[in-house]
Design a protein around this motif. Structure first.
Motif, PDB file in Angstrom:
ATOM      1  N   SER A  47       0.917  -1.112   0.127  1.00 53.94           N
ATOM      2  CA  SER A  47      -0.217   0.140   0.196  1.00 53.94           C
ATOM      3  C   SER A  47       0.557   1.209   0.002  1.00 53.94           C
ATOM      4  O   SER A  47       0.261   2.481  -0.463  1.00 53.94           O
ATOM      5  N   ALA A  48       2.184   1.255   1.025  1.00 51.97           N
ATOM      6  CA  ALA A  48       3.253   2.479   0.907  1.00 51.97           C
ATOM      7  C   ALA A  48       3.268   2.858  -0.695  1.00 51.97           C
ATOM      8  O   ALA A  48       3.407   3.756  -1.171  1.00 51.97           O
ATOM      9  N   LEU A  49       3.758   1.848  -1.226  1.00 46.28           N
ATOM     10  CA  LEU A  49       4.595   1.350  -2.260  1.00 46.28           C
ATOM     11  C   LEU A  49       3.546   2.029  -3.423  1.00 46.28           C
ATOM     12  O   LEU A  49       4.418   2.958  -4.583  1.00 46.28           O
ATOM     13  N   ALA A  50       2.054   1.597  -3.446  1.00 44.19           N
ATOM     14  CA  ALA A  50       1.493   2.247  -4.087  1.00 44.19           C
ATOM     15  C   ALA A  50       0.971   3.795  -4.107  1.00 44.19           C
ATOM     16  O   ALA A  50       1.201   4.622  -4.985  1.00 44.19           O
ATOM     17  N   ILE A  51       1.749   4.446  -2.937  1.00 44.12           N
ATOM     18  CA  ILE A  51       0.995   5.873  -2.614  1.00 44.12           C
ATOM     19  C   ILE A  51       1.837   7.116  -3.073  1.00 44.12           C
ATOM     20  O   ILE A  51       1.681   7.651  -3.727  1.00 44.12           O
ATOM     21  N   ILE A  52       3.589   6.093  -3.075  1.00 44.56           N
ATOM     22  CA  ILE A  52       4.226   6.908  -3.627  1.00 44.56           C
ATOM     23  C   ILE A  52       4.716   6.582  -4.681  1.00 44.56           C
ATOM     24  O   ILE A  52       5.354   7.718  -5.640  1.00 44.56           O
ATOM     25  N   ILE A  53       4.464   5.955  -5.622  1.00 44.69           N
ATOM     26  CA  ILE A  53       4.522   5.805  -7.041  1.00 44.69           C
ATOM     27  C   ILE A  53       3.238   6.963  -7.300  1.00 44.69           C
ATOM     28  O   ILE A  53       3.524   7.460  -8.176  1.00 44.69           O
ATOM     29  N   GLU A  54       2.463   6.656  -7.023  1.00 45.88           N
ATOM     30  CA  GLU A  54       0.857   7.265  -7.399  1.00 45.88           C
ATOM     31  C   GLU A  54       0.886   8.938  -6.963  1.00 45.88           C
ATOM     32  O   GLU A  54       0.627  10.024  -7.693  1.00 45.88           O
ATOM     33  N   ASN A  55       2.169   9.437  -6.090  1.00 47.49           N
ATOM     34  CA  ASN A  55       2.500  10.502  -5.948  1.00 47.49           C
ATOM     35  C   ASN A  55       4.017  11.031  -5.171  1.00 47.49           C
ATOM     36  O   ASN A  55       3.995  10.794  -4.311  1.00 47.49           O
ATOM     37  N   PRO A  56       4.640  11.402  -6.166  1.00 46.58           N
ATOM     38  CA  PRO A  56       6.278  11.318  -6.272  1.00 46.58           C
ATOM     39  C   PRO A  56       6.079  12.806  -5.341  1.00 46.58           C
ATOM     40  O   PRO A  56       6.042  13.137  -5.487  1.00 46.58           O
ATOM     41  N   ASP A  57       7.421  11.919  -4.433  1.00 45.23           N
ATOM     42  CA  ASP A  57       8.023  13.356  -3.157  1.00 45.23           C
ATOM     43  C   ASP A  57       7.084  13.275  -2.335  1.00 45.23           C
ATOM     44  O   ASP A  57       7.970  14.212  -1.725  1.00 45.23           O
ATOM     45  N   VAL A  58       6.276  12.718  -2.016  1.00 52.49           N
ATOM     46  CA  VAL A  58       5.960  12.527  -0.853  1.00 52.49           C
ATOM     47  C   VAL A  58       5.450  12.380   0.577  1.00 52.49           C
ATOM     48  O   VAL A  58       6.965  11.518   0.624  1.00 52.49           O
ATOM     49  N   SER A  59       5.831  13.571   1.129  1.00 50.12           N
ATOM     50  CA  SER A  59       6.193  13.633   2.347  1.00 50.12           C
ATOM     51  C   SER A  59       5.897  11.858   3.583  1.00 50.12           C
ATOM     52  O   SER A  59       4.641  11.550   3.049  1.00 50.12           O
ATOM     53  N   GLN A  60       6.655  12.046   4.563  1.00 53.27           N
ATOM     54  CA  GLN A  60       6.273  10.802   5.454  1.00 53.27           C
ATOM     55  C   GLN A  60       5.136  11.158   6.156  1.00 53.27           C
ATOM     56  O   GLN A  60       4.323   9.816   6.444  1.00 53.27           O
ATOM     57  N   SER A  61       4.934  12.720   6.522  1.00 49.42           N
ATOM     58  CA  SER A  61       3.786  12.589   6.795  1.00 49.42           C
ATOM     59  C   SER A  61       2.192  12.568   6.601  1.00 49.42           C
ATOM     60  O   SER A  61       1.236  11.762   6.759  1.00 49.42           O
ATOM     61  N   ARG A  62       2.544  13.022   5.126  1.00 48.32           N
ATOM     62  CA  ARG A  62       1.640  12.365   4.084  1.00 48.32           C
ATOM     63  C   ARG A  62       1.152  11.247   4.215  1.00 48.32           C
ATOM     64  O   ARG A  62       0.237  11.038   3.902  1.00 48.32           O
ATOM     65  N   LEU A  63       2.522  10.487   3.812  1.00 46.50           N
ATOM     66  CA  LEU A  63       2.168   9.062   3.153  1.00 46.50           C
ATOM     67  C   LEU A  63       1.364   8.217   4.354  1.00 46.50           C
ATOM     68  O   LEU A  63      -0.158   7.987   4.894  1.00 46.50           O
ATOM     69  N   ALA A  64       1.316   8.834   6.162  1.00 49.22           N
ATOM     70  CA  ALA A  64       1.140   8.217   7.360  1.00 49.22           C
ATOM     71  C   ALA A  64      -0.300   8.429   7.333  1.00 49.22           C
ATOM     72  O   ALA A  64      -0.868   7.484   7.536  1.00 49.22           O
ATOM     73  N   GLU A  65      -1.021   9.382   6.523  1.00 45.43           N
ATOM     74  CA  GLU A  65      -1.801  10.264   6.166  1.00 45.43           C
ATOM     75  C   GLU A  65      -3.014   9.498   5.390  1.00 45.43           C
ATOM     76  O   GLU A  65      -4.068   9.219   5.656  1.00 45.43           O
ATOM     77  N   ALA A  66      -2.141   8.788   4.825  1.00 47.08           N
ATOM     78  CA  ALA A  66      -3.222   8.406   3.314  1.00 47.08           C
ATOM     79  C   ALA A  66      -3.206   7.358   3.343  1.00 47.08           C
ATOM     80  O   ALA A  66      -4.075   6.360   3.311  1.00 47.08           O
ATOM     81  N   LEU A  67      -1.739   6.018   4.447  1.00 51.31           N
ATOM     82  CA  LEU A  67      -2.454   5.555   4.887  1.00 51.31           C
ATOM     83  C   LEU A  67      -3.355   4.652   6.280  1.00 51.31           C
ATOM     84  O   LEU A  67      -3.596   3.408   6.951  1.00 51.31           O
TER      85      LEU A  67
END
Length: 147
Positions: A47-67
């Motif tokens: 799931s994290a890899l999916a979010i990172i690929i879809e949102n290049p240069d996402v911050s760790q904080s925003r990744l935590a929010e998304a997940l």
């Protein structure tokens, strides 16, 4: 037959949508876990890899929010993906505390193969449903998830 040897039923619980969703999720989770093993991924790292690929240069904080996970949990996840050379953690110019996450070429390749395997997993799991039923189920779950 002794009372403790009788078949256990769960009809009282089967009347609740949440219980049926939980049972279905456990089955999906177990099969997905087996599917992702060959890629060195778990459901959360996939799931994290999916979010990172879809949102290049996402911050760790925003990744935590998304997940929908704690920031401390995302650090462990990012460390795991970075150690596997699936993502790179780059400093954000002007903010020493922030990292921009981006998939590596290896991460992109693993994602492509894993995504195809997860589609095959879903075909297996939902084989008993017609195309219209699958779409309806997906639509209903999205609506519930927004609530």
């Amino acid at each position: 037959m002794a009372k403790d040897m009788q078949e256990i039923t769960d009809e009282n619980l089967r009347q609740f949508a949440g219980y049926n969703m939980k049972r279905a999720f456990l089955m999906v989770r177990d099969d997905l876990g087996r599917t992702l093993q060959e890629f060195g991924l778990r459901m959360t790292s996939f799931s994290a890899l999916a979010i990172i690929i879809e949102n290049p240069d996402v911050s760790q904080s925003r990744l935590a929010e998304a997940l929908h996970i704690e920031r401390s949990g995302v650090v462990v996840l990012v460390d795991e993906l970075e150690s596997a050379d699936l993502i790179a953690r780059n400093r954000v110019e002007g903010d020493r505390r922030q990292y921009a996450l981006r998939a590596t070429p290896e991460g992109e390749a693993v994602w492509t193969r894993a995504e195809a395997a997860v589609h095959a997993h879903e075909e297996r799991i939902f084989a008993g449903l017609g195309a219209g039923e699958r779409q309806r189920l997906a639509d209903l779950l999205r609506r519930v998830g927004r609530g």
